[in-house]
Scaffold this motif. Structure first.
Motif, mmCIF file in Angstrom:
data_model
loop_
_atom_site.group_PDB
_atom_site.id
_atom_site.type_symbol
_atom_site.label_atom_id
_atom_site.label_comp_id
_atom_site.label_asym_id
_atom_site.label_seq_id
_atom_site.Cartn_x
_atom_site.Cartn_y
_atom_site.Cartn_z
ATOM 1 N N GLU A 412 -5.479 0.568 -4.632
ATOM 2 C CA GLU A 412 -5.260 -0.082 -3.341
ATOM 3 C C GLU A 412 -4.240 -1.207 -3.455
ATOM 4 O OE1 GLU A 412 -6.429 0.471 -0.259
ATOM 5 O OE2 GLU A 412 -7.473 2.296 -0.882
ATOM 6 N N VAL A 413 -4.346 -1.984 -4.523
ATOM 7 C CA VAL A 413 -3.405 -3.085 -4.737
ATOM 8 C C VAL A 413 -1.969 -2.576 -4.799
ATOM 9 C CG1 VAL A 413 -2.595 -4.644 -6.580
ATOM 10 C CG2 VAL A 413 -4.977 -4.754 -5.811
ATOM 11 N N LEU A 414 -1.777 -1.441 -5.441
ATOM 12 C CA LEU A 414 -0.436 -0.929 -5.655
ATOM 13 C C LEU A 414 0.149 -0.257 -4.415
ATOM 14 C CD1 LEU A 414 -0.915 0.572 -9.214
ATOM 15 C CD2 LEU A 414 0.160 -1.593 -8.595
ATOM 16 N N THR A 415 -0.686 0.019 -3.422
ATOM 17 C CA THR A 415 -0.188 0.659 -2.214
ATOM 18 C C THR A 415 0.055 -0.309 -1.075
ATOM 19 O OG1 THR A 415 -2.443 1.178 -1.495
ATOM 20 C CG2 THR A 415 -1.278 2.869 -2.755
ATOM 21 N N VAL A 416 -0.409 -1.551 -1.244
ATOM 22 C CA VAL A 416 -0.200 -2.558 -0.192
ATOM 23 C C VAL A 416 1.143 -3.222 -0.416
ATOM 24 C CG1 VAL A 416 -1.046 -4.690 0.828
ATOM 25 C CG2 VAL A 416 -2.671 -2.962 0.039
ATOM 26 N N PRO A 417 2.074 -3.150 0.532
ATOM 27 C CA PRO A 417 3.416 -3.728 0.342
ATOM 28 C C PRO A 417 3.361 -5.246 0.263
ATOM 29 C CG PRO A 417 3.139 -3.023 2.613
ATOM 30 C CD PRO A 417 1.931 -2.538 1.876
ATOM 31 N N ARG A 418 4.395 -5.804 -0.334
ATOM 32 C CA ARG A 418 4.509 -7.261 -0.392
ATOM 33 C C ARG A 418 4.606 -7.836 1.019
ATOM 34 N NH1 ARG A 418 8.730 -8.069 -5.412
ATOM 35 N NH2 ARG A 418 7.233 -8.839 -6.924
ATOM 36 N N ALA A 419 4.053 -9.022 1.176
ATOM 37 C CA ALA A 419 4.131 -9.687 2.480
ATOM 38 C C ALA A 419 5.554 -10.175 2.723
ATOM 39 C CB ALA A 419 3.151 -10.848 2.507
#
Length: 419
Positions: A412-419
């Motif tokens: 999940e961490v790796l699929t959430v784009p940078r803010a």
């Protein structure tokens, strides 16, 4: 605590806890900044889980850099410590104590060796083994005085004392701490041919991590350790295995060297040897090598203290059953497969052996530090190294569903784009 208990408690959206903020401020103002910790303040732990001052729980996937192989608050280890606390905690080595002999006997037996030289920290044990190797070189091998050399590997991490950083290839560990101690030669890790070329008549030892931990859980090519063993035997050079992080069950065998059926001349042990309760380290080896150290050559006020020996003896007893090694191997296979499934999904490389993994994150996606901060927000403690790599080393008592939950959170961490 099961994964189901945590998923509703790890959203990362709750406001900062005032107690956490106070402790962070105190640390910033009163503690020398030799570390850059994640912004969490822990207060208790049990098994593979820890709790912060705000009552939030986290899955500990660093385990004190493998010092907590048996988890937080292991009942047998706590019982051994409590019992010894009431009896005797320190004598110094000026006197005998009733816990040291049995501990050393059984640790030597576990390692298939003869003698144990106990110390406190891993770096102390490395300094100790360097002294042993040099003295052996002069007294047994016949190297001329002050000409002994030790071969080490590029990318190594053996501690941060002045002598040890002298042969570190990490500029952060080295810069500003010279002049450096001479007598070391560095070769590429995993390259047996380069090692063979570097050995000469003044070489007394080859000091290696069977798996390089701080470098990012770097595993050498198959056959490398066996080649090192053969070279050292042929050239009359000591093979010293630094198993401070890799040893005592972490990689699915008692020692990482066991994966190739290799026995070094000397083991350097630490971290998990103290059960996560007390600092305890040791050099373990053959009698004819360690007997070059005589009274007055080396020592430590706290080395071999009865409290540490009592805990260390219990660690040895836990490992003698083989259950923790088998568990690390079995769960490690599961972990490795789940991490490999992330390849191409923000992960460039995975290196895994037992319950120990190095994961290279695509630096265009995020840094290792950012990945660890995001995992923290989801209730997982991990540590970055060398920019884009994160290390996972959960306690060997972790459950299969907890491992699965951890890898799900990483995905999940790796699929959430940078803010």
């Amino acid at each position: 605590m099961t994964t189901a208990d945590t998923t509703t408690d790890t959203t990362g959206d709750r406001p900062a806890d005032p107690g956490t903020e106070l402790h962070l401020q105190l640390a910033e103002t009163a503690t020398a900044r030799n570390y850059h910790p994640l912004p969490v303040v822990l207060t208790s732990g049990r098994g593979a889980w820890v709790t912060d001052v705000g009552g939030r729980r986290y899955l500990d996937c660093l385990a004190g850099y493998s010092a907590l192989n048996f988890g937080h608050g292991h009942p047998q280890l706590l019982a051994a410590a409590r019992e010894q606390l009431e009896r005797l905690t320190l004598t110094s080595r000026a006197f005998h104590n009733d816990r040291l002999g049995p501990f050393c006997r059984d640790l030597a037996e576990l390692a298939g060796m003869d003698l144990v030289l106990p110390m406190n920290t891993g770096a102390e044990a490395v300094e100790t083994v360097l002294k042993v190797a040099r003295k052996w070189g002069y007294e047994v091998k016949g190297v001329p005085a002050d000409r002994a050399t030790v071969i080490v590997a590029d990318g190594n991490f053996h501690g941060r004392t002045t002598t040890i950083v002298s042969f570190s290839s990490d500029p952060v560990a080295r810069e500003g701490f010279g002049p450096f101690t001479p007598g070391f030669r560095t070769v590429p890790y995993g390259d047996a041919a380069a090692l063979a070329d570097a050995i000469d008549e003044h070489t007394v030892a080859v000091l290696l991590e069977p798996i390089q931990g701080e470098a990012g859980v770097v595993i050498p090519p198959p056959g490398y350790l066996a080649a090192v063993r053969a070279l050292c035997s042929r050239e009359d050079v000591l093979f010293v295995a630094d198993e401070i992080q890799s040893g005592l069950g972490r990689t699915g065998t008692t020692f990482a060297c066991d994966a190739e059926g290799v026995t070094p001349d000397l083991y350097v042990l630490g971290k998990a040897l103290g059960g996560g309760i007390v600092p305890l380290s040791a050099v373990v080896g053959r009698r004819e090598i360690l007997e070059v150290i005589r009274p007055g050559n080396h020592g430590s006020t706290f080395g071999g203290n009865p409290l540490a020996a009592a805990v260390g003896h219990t660690v040895v007893e836990l490992l003698r059953t083989g259950a923790y090694q088998e568990r690390a191997a079995r769960l490690g296979e599961r972990l490795g497969k789940r991490l490999e499934a992330l390849m191409g999904h923000g992960v460039l490389a995975v290196r895994s052996r037992g319950l120990w993994s190095g994961i290279d994150i695509d630096p265009e996606l995020m840094s290792g530090r950012e990945a660890c901060e995001r995992l923290l927000a989801r209730g997982i403690l991990a540590k970055d190294t060398h920019g884009s790599t994160i290390r996972l080393a959960p306690p060997l008592v972790i459950e299969a569903d907890e491992l699965d939950w951890m890898t799900e959170q990483l995905a999940e961490v790796l699929t959430v784009p940078r803010a």
